[in-house]
Scaffold this motif. Structure first.
Motif, PDB file in Angstrom:
ATOM      1  N   TYR A 187      43.941  24.958  39.654  1.00 38.83           N
ATOM      2  CA  TYR A 187      44.091  24.712  38.220  1.00 38.83           C
ATOM      3  C   TYR A 187      44.994  23.502  37.971  1.00 38.83           C
ATOM      4  O   TYR A 187      44.645  22.609  37.203  1.00 38.83           O
ATOM      5  CB  TYR A 187      44.667  25.957  37.534  1.00 38.83           C
ATOM      6  CG  TYR A 187      44.888  25.762  36.055  1.00 38.83           C
ATOM      7  CD1 TYR A 187      43.826  25.856  35.162  1.00 38.83           C
ATOM      8  CD2 TYR A 187      46.148  25.461  35.555  1.00 38.83           C
ATOM      9  CE1 TYR A 187      44.014  25.670  33.807  1.00 38.83           C
ATOM     10  CE2 TYR A 187      46.345  25.263  34.203  1.00 38.83           C
ATOM     11  CZ  TYR A 187      45.284  25.372  33.336  1.00 38.83           C
ATOM     12  OH  TYR A 187      45.476  25.171  32.003  1.00 38.83           O
ATOM     13  N   SER A 188      46.161  23.466  38.626  1.00 40.60           N
ATOM     14  CA  SER A 188      47.081  22.341  38.460  1.00 40.60           C
ATOM     15  C   SER A 188      46.448  21.040  38.929  1.00 40.60           C
ATOM     16  O   SER A 188      46.628  19.989  38.312  1.00 40.60           O
ATOM     17  CB  SER A 188      48.367  22.574  39.249  1.00 40.60           C
ATOM     18  OG  SER A 188      49.011  23.722  38.800  1.00 40.60           O
ATOM     19  N   CYS A 211      50.925  33.211  42.175  1.00 37.45           N
ATOM     20  CA  CYS A 211      50.655  32.121  41.238  1.00 37.45           C
ATOM     21  C   CYS A 211      49.883  32.679  40.038  1.00 37.45           C
ATOM     22  O   CYS A 211      48.881  33.374  40.203  1.00 37.45           O
ATOM     23  CB  CYS A 211      49.849  31.025  41.937  1.00 37.45           C
ATOM     24  SG  CYS A 211      49.380  29.663  40.846  1.00 37.45           S
ATOM     25  N   VAL A 267      44.216  19.767  36.247  1.00 38.14           N
ATOM     26  CA  VAL A 267      44.998  19.196  35.144  1.00 38.14           C
ATOM     27  C   VAL A 267      45.525  17.824  35.525  1.00 38.14           C
ATOM     28  O   VAL A 267      45.441  16.872  34.739  1.00 38.14           O
ATOM     29  CB  VAL A 267      46.152  20.149  34.752  1.00 38.14           C
ATOM     30  CG1 VAL A 267      47.106  19.469  33.772  1.00 38.14           C
ATOM     31  CG2 VAL A 267      45.605  21.432  34.152  1.00 38.14           C
ATOM     32  N   TRP A 268      46.074  17.681  36.743  1.00 43.82           N
ATOM     33  CA  TRP A 268      46.605  16.384  37.192  1.00 43.82           C
ATOM     34  C   TRP A 268      45.495  15.330  37.239  1.00 43.82           C
ATOM     35  O   TRP A 268      45.699  14.191  36.817  1.00 43.82           O
ATOM     36  CB  TRP A 268      47.249  16.506  38.575  1.00 43.82           C
ATOM     37  CG  TRP A 268      48.651  17.012  38.557  1.00 43.82           C
ATOM     38  CD1 TRP A 268      49.105  18.175  39.084  1.00 43.82           C
ATOM     39  CD2 TRP A 268      49.794  16.379  37.981  1.00 43.82           C
ATOM     40  NE1 TRP A 268      50.451  18.307  38.879  1.00 43.82           N
ATOM     41  CE2 TRP A 268      50.904  17.210  38.207  1.00 43.82           C
ATOM     42  CE3 TRP A 268      49.997  15.185  37.301  1.00 43.82           C
ATOM     43  CZ2 TRP A 268      52.184  16.898  37.776  1.00 43.82           C
ATOM     44  CZ3 TRP A 268      51.277  14.871  36.871  1.00 43.82           C
ATOM     45  CH2 TRP A 268      52.340  15.720  37.109  1.00 43.82           C
ATOM     46  N   ARG A 296      56.786  25.287  45.016  1.00 44.54           N
ATOM     47  CA  ARG A 296      56.775  24.104  44.162  1.00 44.54           C
ATOM     48  C   ARG A 296      55.571  23.229  44.490  1.00 44.54           C
ATOM     49  O   ARG A 296      54.863  22.767  43.601  1.00 44.54           O
ATOM     50  CB  ARG A 296      58.065  23.324  44.344  1.00 44.54           C
ATOM     51  CG  ARG A 296      58.093  22.014  43.596  1.00 44.54           C
ATOM     52  CD  ARG A 296      59.287  21.186  43.938  1.00 44.54           C
ATOM     53  NE  ARG A 296      59.286  20.861  45.363  1.00 44.54           N
ATOM     54  CZ  ARG A 296      60.168  20.093  45.944  1.00 44.54           C
ATOM     55  NH1 ARG A 296      61.148  19.587  45.262  1.00 44.54           N
ATOM     56  NH2 ARG A 296      60.097  19.827  47.230  1.00 44.54           N
ATOM     57  N   GLU A 318      53.458  31.244  46.148  1.00 47.85           N
ATOM     58  CA  GLU A 318      53.710  30.303  45.060  1.00 47.85           C
ATOM     59  C   GLU A 318      54.966  29.499  45.371  1.00 47.85           C
ATOM     60  O   GLU A 318      56.073  30.019  45.373  1.00 47.85           O
ATOM     61  CB  GLU A 318      53.900  31.042  43.732  1.00 47.85           C
ATOM     62  CG  GLU A 318      54.097  30.094  42.573  1.00 47.85           C
ATOM     63  CD  GLU A 318      54.588  30.801  41.335  1.00 47.85           C
ATOM     64  OE1 GLU A 318      54.062  30.502  40.267  1.00 47.85           O
ATOM     65  OE2 GLU A 318      55.505  31.634  41.438  1.00 47.85           O
ATOM     66  N   LEU A 341      52.352  24.964  43.195  1.00 48.07           N
ATOM     67  CA  LEU A 341      52.223  24.998  41.740  1.00 48.07           C
ATOM     68  C   LEU A 341      51.897  23.627  41.156  1.00 48.07           C
ATOM     69  O   LEU A 341      51.059  23.508  40.264  1.00 48.07           O
ATOM     70  CB  LEU A 341      53.500  25.539  41.099  1.00 48.07           C
ATOM     71  CG  LEU A 341      53.435  25.760  39.592  1.00 48.07           C
ATOM     72  CD1 LEU A 341      52.391  26.816  39.255  1.00 48.07           C
ATOM     73  CD2 LEU A 341      54.779  26.159  39.060  1.00 48.07           C
ATOM     74  N   PHE A 342      52.517  22.580  41.667  1.00 49.34           N
ATOM     75  CA  PHE A 342      52.305  21.259  41.081  1.00 49.34           C
ATOM     76  C   PHE A 342      51.140  20.482  41.685  1.00 49.34           C
ATOM     77  O   PHE A 342      50.589  19.600  41.029  1.00 49.34           O
ATOM     78  CB  PHE A 342      53.581  20.426  41.192  1.00 49.34           C
ATOM     79  CG  PHE A 342      54.658  20.882  40.259  1.00 49.34           C
ATOM     80  CD1 PHE A 342      54.552  20.665  38.896  1.00 49.34           C
ATOM     81  CD2 PHE A 342      55.770  21.549  40.741  1.00 49.34           C
ATOM     82  CE1 PHE A 342      55.540  21.097  38.021  1.00 49.34           C
ATOM     83  CE2 PHE A 342      56.762  21.979  39.878  1.00 49.34           C
ATOM     84  CZ  PHE A 342      56.649  21.750  38.520  1.00 49.34           C
ATOM     85  N   CYS A 393      47.530  24.031  43.765  1.00 47.31           N
ATOM     86  CA  CYS A 393      46.815  25.023  42.956  1.00 47.31           C
ATOM     87  C   CYS A 393      45.571  24.370  42.350  1.00 47.31           C
ATOM     88  O   CYS A 393      45.660  23.277  41.786  1.00 47.31           O
ATOM     89  CB  CYS A 393      47.742  25.539  41.856  1.00 47.31           C
ATOM     90  SG  CYS A 393      46.941  26.709  40.740  1.00 47.31           S
ATOM     91  N   PHE A 400      48.149  31.043  37.914  1.00 46.12           N
ATOM     92  CA  PHE A 400      46.922  30.314  37.638  1.00 46.12           C
ATOM     93  C   PHE A 400      45.777  30.700  38.570  1.00 46.12           C
ATOM     94  O   PHE A 400      44.642  30.828  38.147  1.00 46.12           O
ATOM     95  CB  PHE A 400      47.164  28.807  37.731  1.00 46.12           C
ATOM     96  CG  PHE A 400      48.166  28.309  36.744  1.00 46.12           C
ATOM     97  CD1 PHE A 400      48.015  28.547  35.385  1.00 46.12           C
ATOM     98  CD2 PHE A 400      49.262  27.606  37.166  1.00 46.12           C
ATOM     99  CE1 PHE A 400      48.947  28.090  34.462  1.00 46.12           C
ATOM    100  CE2 PHE A 400      50.204  27.131  36.262  1.00 46.12           C
ATOM    101  CZ  PHE A 400      50.039  27.382  34.909  1.00 46.12           C
TER     102      PHE A 400
END
Length: 130
Positions: free
Chosen positions: A110-111, A91, A114-115, A101, A99, A104-105, A108, A93
């Motif tokens: 970092y993700s 990954c 963000v979400w 799907r 890594e 990553l979404f 993670c 990030f």
């Protein structure tokens, strides 16, 4: 095969001009070609998926809709897929070796941040990380 060929009568001028007909659905022959009718005959008809209207919007940008469709189908080029080809891709990030799907979404760090920030901006204090 020769008997079949010989069975078909030769063209004659007194029988009129040849017609070019296109086969449509239900065994109809029509003088016009329809790419839509041809596509509908040739494609494999599958039931509509529950998420198809979320991806294929009329106003959507085609390349973004295609990438979203790939994500729904789990066909993005992720580390798990490239590992099957002998290439390790962690990954970018967080450095996690697996890594996928889902990672990553959603998994993670970092993700996830963000979400939470995005959903918090849209929904306010009603944010639930699950």
């Amino acid at each position: 095969m020769i008997a079949c060929i010989n069975f078909v009568p030769a063209p004659a001028e007194d029988k009129g001009a040849d017609l070019h007909l296109w086969r449509h659905r239900d065994e109809e022959d029509k003088p016009t070609f329809s790419s839509k009718a041809t596509w509908e005959q040739r494609r494999v008809h599958n039931p509509k998926l529950s998420w198809c209207k979320a991806v294929w919007l009329q106003q959507s940008i085609s390349r973004f809709a295609f990438i979203t469709w790939l994500a729904f189908q789990d066909r993005l080029s992720m580390g798990a897929r490239s590992r099957a080809w002998g290439c390790v891709q962690p990954c970018l990030f967080c450095g996690e070796l697996d890594e996928t799907r889902g990672h990553l979404f959603f998994a993670c760090p970092y993700s996830f941040t963000v979400w939470i920030d995005l959903v918090g901006f849209l929904l306010g204090s009603r944010v639930n990380p699950d």
